[in-house]
Each structure stands twice: as C-alpha cells, then as structure tokens.
Design a protein around this motif. Structure first.
Motif, mmCIF file in Angstrom:
data_model
loop_
_atom_site.group_PDB
_atom_site.id
_atom_site.type_symbol
_atom_site.label_atom_id
_atom_site.label_comp_id
_atom_site.label_asym_id
_atom_site.label_seq_id
_atom_site.Cartn_x
_atom_site.Cartn_y
_atom_site.Cartn_z
ATOM 1 N N THR A 67 0.829 -1.201 0.000
ATOM 2 C CA THR A 67 0.000 0.000 0.000
ATOM 3 C C THR A 67 0.864 1.251 0.000
ATOM 4 O OG1 THR A 67 -1.668 -1.201 1.278
ATOM 5 C CG2 THR A 67 -1.879 1.181 1.178
ATOM 6 N N VAL A 68 0.537 2.153 -0.913
ATOM 7 C CA VAL A 68 1.211 3.447 -1.024
ATOM 8 C C VAL A 68 0.226 4.510 -0.548
ATOM 9 C CG1 VAL A 68 2.306 5.091 -2.590
ATOM 10 C CG2 VAL A 68 2.580 2.622 -2.980
ATOM 11 N N LEU A 69 0.540 5.188 0.548
ATOM 12 C CA LEU A 69 -0.367 6.150 1.168
ATOM 13 C C LEU A 69 0.136 7.564 0.929
ATOM 14 C CD1 LEU A 69 -2.811 6.539 3.218
ATOM 15 C CD2 LEU A 69 -1.057 6.593 5.001
ATOM 16 N N TYR A 70 -0.782 8.423 0.443
ATOM 17 C CA TYR A 70 -0.407 9.812 0.152
ATOM 18 C C TYR A 70 -1.554 10.731 0.552
ATOM 19 C CZ TYR A 70 1.167 13.938 -2.411
ATOM 20 O OH TYR A 70 1.573 15.215 -2.740
ATOM 21 N N PHE A 71 -1.226 11.832 1.226
ATOM 22 C CA PHE A 71 -2.223 12.825 1.614
ATOM 23 C C PHE A 71 -2.218 13.969 0.598
ATOM 24 C CE2 PHE A 71 -1.041 10.694 5.544
ATOM 25 C CZ PHE A 71 -2.259 10.533 6.201
ATOM 26 N N GLY A 72 -3.407 14.282 0.056
ATOM 27 C CA GLY A 72 -3.488 15.357 -0.924
ATOM 28 C C GLY A 72 -4.926 15.814 -1.080
ATOM 29 N N TYR A 73 -5.208 16.528 -2.166
ATOM 30 C CA TYR A 73 -6.588 16.950 -2.429
ATOM 31 C C TYR A 73 -6.755 17.261 -3.912
ATOM 32 C CZ TYR A 73 -5.114 21.943 -2.345
ATOM 33 O OH TYR A 73 -4.507 23.159 -2.595
ATOM 34 N N THR A 74 -7.979 17.169 -4.395
ATOM 35 C CA THR A 74 -8.209 17.225 -5.834
ATOM 36 C C THR A 74 -8.025 18.611 -6.438
ATOM 37 O OG1 THR A 74 -10.603 17.596 -5.632
ATOM 38 C CG2 THR A 74 -9.844 15.310 -5.683
ATOM 39 N N HIS A 75 -8.131 19.679 -5.629
ATOM 40 C CA HIS A 75 -7.925 21.031 -6.146
ATOM 41 C C HIS A 75 -6.455 21.445 -6.107
ATOM 42 C CE1 HIS A 75 -12.297 21.266 -5.640
ATOM 43 N NE2 HIS A 75 -12.275 22.393 -6.317
ATOM 44 N N CYS A 76 -5.596 20.546 -5.688
ATOM 45 C CA CYS A 76 -4.167 20.841 -5.593
ATOM 46 C C CYS A 76 -3.625 21.232 -6.972
ATOM 47 C CB CYS A 76 -3.421 19.614 -5.072
ATOM 48 S SG CYS A 76 -1.652 19.833 -4.878
ATOM 49 N N ASP A 78 -0.445 21.539 -8.051
ATOM 50 C CA ASP A 78 0.872 21.109 -8.519
ATOM 51 C C ASP A 78 1.329 19.750 -7.994
ATOM 52 O OD1 ASP A 78 1.464 22.068 -5.839
ATOM 53 O OD2 ASP A 78 1.774 24.052 -6.715
ATOM 54 N N VAL A 79 1.690 19.667 -6.694
ATOM 55 C CA VAL A 79 2.375 18.467 -6.222
ATOM 56 C C VAL A 79 1.501 17.211 -6.296
ATOM 57 C CG1 VAL A 79 1.810 18.837 -3.779
ATOM 58 C CG2 VAL A 79 3.869 17.542 -4.401
ATOM 59 N N CYS A 80 0.199 17.328 -6.047
ATOM 60 C CA CYS A 80 -0.662 16.130 -6.071
ATOM 61 C C CYS A 80 -0.773 15.513 -7.470
ATOM 62 C CB CYS A 80 -2.050 16.444 -5.516
ATOM 63 S SG CYS A 80 -2.039 16.884 -3.774
ATOM 64 N N PRO A 81 -1.140 16.297 -8.495
ATOM 65 C CA PRO A 81 -1.192 15.671 -9.819
ATOM 66 C C PRO A 81 0.164 15.176 -10.300
ATOM 67 C CG PRO A 81 -1.550 18.057 -9.966
ATOM 68 C CD PRO A 81 -1.642 17.688 -8.520
ATOM 69 N N LEU A 82 1.229 15.902 -9.952
ATOM 70 C CA LEU A 82 2.561 15.456 -10.360
ATOM 71 C C LEU A 82 2.937 14.144 -9.675
ATOM 72 C CD1 LEU A 82 4.491 18.857 -10.360
ATOM 73 C CD2 LEU A 82 3.854 17.482 -12.354
ATOM 74 N N THR A 83 2.589 14.022 -8.379
ATOM 75 C CA THR A 83 2.903 12.794 -7.643
ATOM 76 C C THR A 83 2.112 11.612 -8.180
ATOM 77 O OG1 THR A 83 3.438 14.050 -5.641
ATOM 78 C CG2 THR A 83 2.908 11.711 -5.363
ATOM 79 N N LEU A 84 0.820 11.811 -8.440
ATOM 80 C CA LEU A 84 0.006 10.718 -8.965
ATOM 81 C C LEU A 84 0.463 10.312 -10.369
ATOM 82 C CD1 LEU A 84 -3.551 11.715 -7.698
ATOM 83 C CD2 LEU A 84 -2.168 9.765 -6.969
ATOM 84 N N ALA A 85 0.864 11.274 -11.179
ATOM 85 C CA ALA A 85 1.388 10.942 -12.508
ATOM 86 C C ALA A 85 2.701 10.165 -12.379
ATOM 87 C CB ALA A 85 1.601 12.226 -13.315
ATOM 88 N N HIS A 86 3.524 10.566 -11.428
ATOM 89 C CA HIS A 86 4.793 9.892 -11.125
ATOM 90 C C HIS A 86 4.530 8.436 -10.734
ATOM 91 C CE1 HIS A 86 9.032 10.117 -9.958
ATOM 92 N NE2 HIS A 86 8.773 9.737 -8.717
ATOM 93 N N LEU A 87 3.566 8.235 -9.845
ATOM 94 C CA LEU A 87 3.240 6.884 -9.386
ATOM 95 C C LEU A 87 2.625 6.042 -10.504
ATOM 96 C CD1 LEU A 87 1.831 7.685 -5.823
ATOM 97 C CD2 LEU A 87 4.039 6.617 -6.380
ATOM 98 N N HIS A 88 1.886 6.687 -11.401
ATOM 99 C CA HIS A 88 1.304 5.958 -12.526
ATOM 100 C C HIS A 88 2.401 5.343 -13.398
ATOM 101 C CE1 HIS A 88 -1.052 4.868 -16.003
ATOM 102 N NE2 HIS A 88 -0.389 5.714 -16.757
ATOM 103 N N VAL A 89 3.449 6.107 -13.669
ATOM 104 C CA VAL A 89 4.553 5.575 -14.475
ATOM 105 C C VAL A 89 5.227 4.414 -13.744
ATOM 106 C CG1 VAL A 89 6.767 6.109 -15.556
ATOM 107 C CG2 VAL A 89 4.913 7.786 -15.637
ATOM 108 N N ASP A 162 -6.880 27.219 -0.553
ATOM 109 C CA ASP A 162 -5.990 26.130 -0.916
ATOM 110 C C ASP A 162 -5.641 25.379 0.365
ATOM 111 O OD1 ASP A 162 -5.813 26.746 -3.686
ATOM 112 O OD2 ASP A 162 -4.362 28.335 -3.223
ATOM 113 N N VAL A 163 -5.051 24.211 0.211
ATOM 114 C CA VAL A 163 -4.616 23.445 1.374
ATOM 115 C C VAL A 163 -3.127 23.147 1.222
ATOM 116 C CG1 VAL A 163 -4.960 21.420 2.812
ATOM 117 C CG2 VAL A 163 -6.903 22.388 1.555
#
Length: 205
Positions: A67-76, A78-89, A162-163
């Motif tokens: 399990t890979v656990l990450y705290f974020g939010y959908t209105h983020c 920069d870092v959230c979409p970049l991290t999820l794209a990173h993990l997708h690769v 923002d959060v």
C-alpha cells in the motif's frame, strides 16, 4: 514567495524526513532499500474511512497488497497531480506486479472531495489508485498518526482556499507494516526497485 504556514510545513517535512533517514542509517548491514527505511518507526496501516465508491473501508481491507499512502486533495495545483502521474509511471513499469499494489489517496479537503469527486480524480491517473475521505476529525487523526501536516490557506477570492500539505509517500507491506518513506523528488527507478522487492517474497526482510 511561500506563505509563512506553507514554509513552516515544508520545514517540518524536511526535519521529519531527515530524522527518519538518520534513524534508518543505524544498521549493521546496508539495507536493500533505495528509499528511506522507516520500518518500526511508525504504526501499522490503520484507519476507518470512506472510499471513492462510497463504501466504508479500513486499513485491514488492503491487507495482502503493498500500500502506497499519500495525503493530498483534488484542487491541488501542482504536487498532487505530479505525484500521482509519477506513481502511474511506476505502476506501468512494474507491469503485472502492479496488481499487488494499491495507491491510497487520502483527501485533506473532505469538504470538497466527495467520493464521486475523488473517484473521477484518481481514476484519471491510475486504476490502482483509490480515493479516501472521511470526517475532518478522522482525516486529522490519520494525518497525525503518520506525522503528516496540512493547513487551509485563504484564496484570492471570497470563500476560496488552498490546502498546504506535506508530501511524504508512505509505503506499507502486505501485512500493513510501515516499511518505506519516499518524496515526490525520489526517482521512479528507486520506487520501482523497492516496490519490486516488497512484491517479491523473500527478496527483502
């Protein structure tokens, strides 16, 4: 220029990660990991939240998966979409082994991130990702459990916000034991290497 609260969160994250890295260095033999080994320095995976299908779930529901656990939010922005794209690769590079992984994206903005919103968001990145939400109290308790930090920042228009949040990526083995800590700056090669070890029984202890 970073807002004061955001700069403070960034400093806390750096100090926290540095302390865990120092703790991870005290081994008689070099560990096989390329990420920070935090085994024994944090509690097992445990929570009671709601997934992006509207179903009540707990940490026990993900036993048997790395399990890979990450705290974020959908209105983020920069870092959230970049991290999820990173993990997708990373998932793509793992190939069939990725079926043994779940990415748990815990929203730190439960007011706006309903299960439906989370589902649309995480599914756009990767099929192994699950959005999790809950009451503000539940989210705060979980973030404190893993020493993550977040705070709401006023936006430029009335009522907007923002959060600011820390960006640690926590990795648990199939038994729900904490094993590794990554950051968005860690390379895909490191993540692929260490996840491969966790997904290959007997290769890592």
């Amino acid at each position: 220029m970073k807002p004061p609260r955001l700069a403070h969160l960034a400093c806390l994250s750096i100090v926290f990660i540095a302390s865990l890295l120092l703790a991870a260095c005290h081994h008689d033999e070099p560990p096989p990991w390329q990420l920070a080994d935090i085994s024994g320095h944090m509690p097992d995976l445990s929570f009671q939240l709601t997934d992006d299908q509207g179903k009540a779930v707990s940490g026990a529901d993900y036993r048997g998966k790395v399990t890979v656990l990450y705290f974020g939010y959908t209105h983020c922005p920069d870092v959230c979409p970049l991290t999820l794209a990173h993990l997708h690769v990373v998932m793509q590079r793992l190939g069939k082994l990725s079926d043994g992984v779940r990415i748990l994206f815990v929203s730190v903005d439960p007011t706006r991130d309903t299960p439906a919103v989370l589902h649309d968001y995480v599914s756009a990145f990767d099929s192994h990702a699950v959005g999790l939400t809950g009451s503000p109290a539940d989210i705060e308790a979980l973030s404190k459990r893993y020493r993550a930090a977040f705070t709401r920042e006023p936006g430029k228009t009335d009522g907007s916000y923002d959060v600011s949040h820390s960006s640690g990526i926590y990795i648990f083995d199939g038994n729900g034991k904490v094993r590794l800590l990554a950051t968005p700056a860690d390379s895909q090669d490191k993540l692929v290497h260490d996840l491969h070890l966790l997904l290959s029984p007997g290769d890592a202890t």
